[in-house]
Design an enzyme around this catalytic site. Structure first.
Site: not given
Length: 108
Positions: A33, A36
């Protein structure tokens, strides 16, 4: 990863988060991600700055599905603040004002 951050999974979530007395921030994330990854330096800085005030945990959603399912995690990153095992606040996405948000939630 910083020593100030605790990695949690389906097996350790109860002892590290649900049964913890005090504030805990859980970052639900995944290695693949992008947002993230961009949030990680802010999480690490927060863990150092707030040491002793709030416990910081990371939960890799690829390492377990029970806890993310229980808390309805549908997008990552999702940040949840718990107080004494109960959810008190949630943010979705890589927020810039992470420290301000945490301060506002744990000072109430």
């Amino acid at each position: 990863m910083s020593d100030d951050i605790t990695l949690v999974n389906d097996q350790s979530f109860k002892s590290e988060v649900a049964d913890y007395k005090g504030f805990v921030l859980v970052d639900f994330w995944a290695e693949w991600c992008g947002p993230c990854k961009s949030l990680m330096p802010r999480i690490e800085r927060l863990a150092k700055d707030k040491r002793g005030k709030i416990k910081i945990c990371k939960f890799d959603i690829d390492e377990g599905t029970e806890v993310p399912g229980k808390y309805g995690i549908q997008s990552i990153p999702t940040l949840i603040i718990f107080q004494d095992g109960k959810e008190i606040a949630r943010k979705i996405g890589a927020i810039n004002s992470l420290s301000d948000w945490v301060d506002s939630e744990i000072s109430q």
